[in-house]
Each structure stands twice: as C-alpha cells, then as structure tokens.
Write a protein that holds these residues in place. Structure first.
Motif, PDB file in Angstrom:
ATOM      1  N   SER A   1      70.534 -70.944 -81.120  1.00 10.99           N
ATOM      2  CA  SER A   1      71.251 -69.837 -80.494  1.00 10.99           C
ATOM      3  C   SER A   1      71.992 -69.017 -81.545  1.00 10.99           C
ATOM      4  N   PHE A   2      71.653 -67.740 -81.633  1.00  4.01           N
ATOM      5  CA  PHE A   2      72.302 -66.821 -82.563  1.00  4.01           C
ATOM      6  C   PHE A   2      73.349 -65.992 -81.822  1.00  4.01           C
ATOM      7  N   ARG A   3      74.369 -65.579 -82.533  1.00  3.23           N
ATOM      8  CA  ARG A   3      75.439 -64.796 -81.907  1.00  3.23           C
ATOM      9  C   ARG A   3      74.965 -63.412 -81.490  1.00  3.23           C
ATOM     10  N   GLU A   4      74.145 -62.800 -82.347  1.00  4.32           N
ATOM     11  CA  GLU A   4      73.757 -61.414 -82.121  1.00  4.32           C
ATOM     12  C   GLU A   4      72.372 -61.336 -81.476  1.00  4.32           C
ATOM     13  N   PRO A   5      72.179 -60.410 -80.537  1.00  3.19           N
ATOM     14  CA  PRO A   5      70.856 -60.234 -79.927  1.00  3.19           C
ATOM     15  C   PRO A   5      69.860 -59.653 -80.919  1.00  3.19           C
TER      16      PRO A   5
END
Length: 257
Positions: free
Chosen positions: A178-182
């Motif tokens: 899971s990354f913070r930014e889309p």
C-alpha cells in the motif's frame, strides 16, 4: 507487516502471473487498485497488450517481466517494471542488469534466497545501487523465508514490497503493498519504486489464507520441473528464448542458451 489491518492507501498486488476476467473481478472485490502482471515466458509486447486490455478506471494493470537469469539449474529471478524494450530470459545476471540499467527500469528482487531461484544476499549487495526493493512476503514463502527476506532488506537498507505471486486466481489480493499516493500509470509506479516512496505491507490471515498458501506451494513443484522446462524452452522456439528470431543477435554475447 500487517495482517487484516485497515488500509486506505493505494493498494498494489506487486506480482501476479495470471490475468483474465476472473482475476480482474477478484482484484476489484479485494479492494486492489493495481496489479503488476509478469507472466512467465511471455514477450513484453504481449504483456503490455493484455495489461492495457484489462486496465480501466477501477484497476490499473502494470506490465512487467520476471526475468530468469543464469542457466536453468542456477537461475536467478529479477522483476523488472517499466521496461521500454523486450529482454529475453537466460542471459547472464550481469548482462540482464546492464540492460535494465540502460532502460532505467525499476528493479525488484522477488523471493530472495528462496530455494535455488533467487538472488542471494551477496548478489543483492553487488547490485545494491540498482535494486529498488526486496520482497519480504509472498504465499509461497515459509515463515523462515519471510524472516530471512526481512533480514536481507534490513541488512542492505533496501525498501520492501510484498505480493501474492499468484499463479492461481484465488490467490490474487491475498497480499498487497500500500502506497500513500495514488497512481495512474506504469510510470507513476516506477517513479514511486525508484524514489523509495513510503509504503506498508499487508496480507490476509486465517484458514483461507493458509489454504491459498498451500495451493500455491503445491503448484511450485510442477512449475519448476526440468522436464517441463526442456519441453517448452530448450527447443529454442519459446518467445523469450534469447535465440528467438525476435531478438535477432542483440543478446548473443550474454546469452546462455
């Protein structure tokens, strides 16, 4: 590493081997935002075409290649994201890494030191400046494999990732990074990986997850038989064979078959 924790980031299953309507439905049902699609022995143009066909506003499919380096008995896998040109399998590790450097692809280490198909810590140290992340969880791992992968990531100071490594549809979405930014494109993911963007790793738990792990590990034995490899690859007609006419003589100086 979290199991079953809440997650509102951009969820990526960082390595799947299969892609069809069932896989896409399952990915969306599991709340994934992206899949990294890297099937065995498939040329990059075909992977790109499939990725584009199955991508939509709900799910980004990123084309990638898990490259087999070395010969069959001492092969080392390298996961490349963001390739601009096709790269065949079974080149020397040095030749493969040189080509990935030329293309400025994101370089990931799947299942480090797993069985006989993975980069070991000395090889990871050698290419430390080129490698963007080390995998620390997938369903084919035993617990000791996950522990060792974490030790390698900590020892080398490299970022981590995890994937379902799904060869079977029901494994898709069992694990994600899971990354913070889309992200909206392959280029976005490559940039995030090369920049060491913040991320968290999640996997499901419980009986169903254990059953998925068992099924994937059982599949591994068939996949890695030399008889199968000899039948489909050593004849020289497989699309990613370095002697295939598609590659002309471009890799003759670093090919092993």
């Amino acid at each position: 590493m979290a199991g079953g924790a809440s997650d509102d980031g951009f969820r990526v299953d960082m390595h799947v081997k299969i892609l069809d309507d069932e896989v896409v439905r399952r990915a969306k049902a599991r709340g994934l935002d992206a899949l990294v699609y890297a099937p065995h022995f498939t040329r990059l143009p075909d992977i790109r075409e499939a990725a584009a066909r199955y991508s939509d506003d709900e799910l980004l499919v990123v084309p990638a290649r898990e490259l087999f380096t070395g010969d069959w008995r001492s092969r080392r896998h390298v996961l490349a994201v963001g390739l601009s040109d096709p790269v065949p399998d079974f080149l020397t590790l040095e030749g493969t890494m040189a080509e990935l450097r030329r293309q400025n692809a994101a370089v990931l280490v799947p299942h480090p030191e797993f069985l006989t198909v993975s980069l070991d810590i000395e090889q990871i140290r050698e290419y430390r400046e080129q490698i963007d992340a080390v995998e620390v969880y997938n369903p084919k791992h035993w617990k000791r494999d996950n522990r060792r992968a974490l030790e390698i990531a900590r020892d080398t100071g490299l970022p981590t990732f995890a994937s379902s490594y799904a060869h079977l549809p029901k494994t898709v979405g069992e694990v994600w990074t899971s990354f913070r930014e889309p992200m909206e494109s392959t280029e976005d993911l490559v940039t995030a990986l090369q920049a060491g963007a913040p991320r968290r790793i999640f996997h499901r738990e419980g009986l169903d997850h254990r059953l998925r792990k068992t099924a994937e590990f059982a599949h591994l034995f068939w996949e890695n038989t030399y008889k199968k490899f000899d039948r489909i690859y050593l004849q020289g007609t497989e699309p990613t064979h370095p002697g295939h006419i598609f590659y002309r003589d471009e890799f003759d100086d670093v090919r092993l078959y």
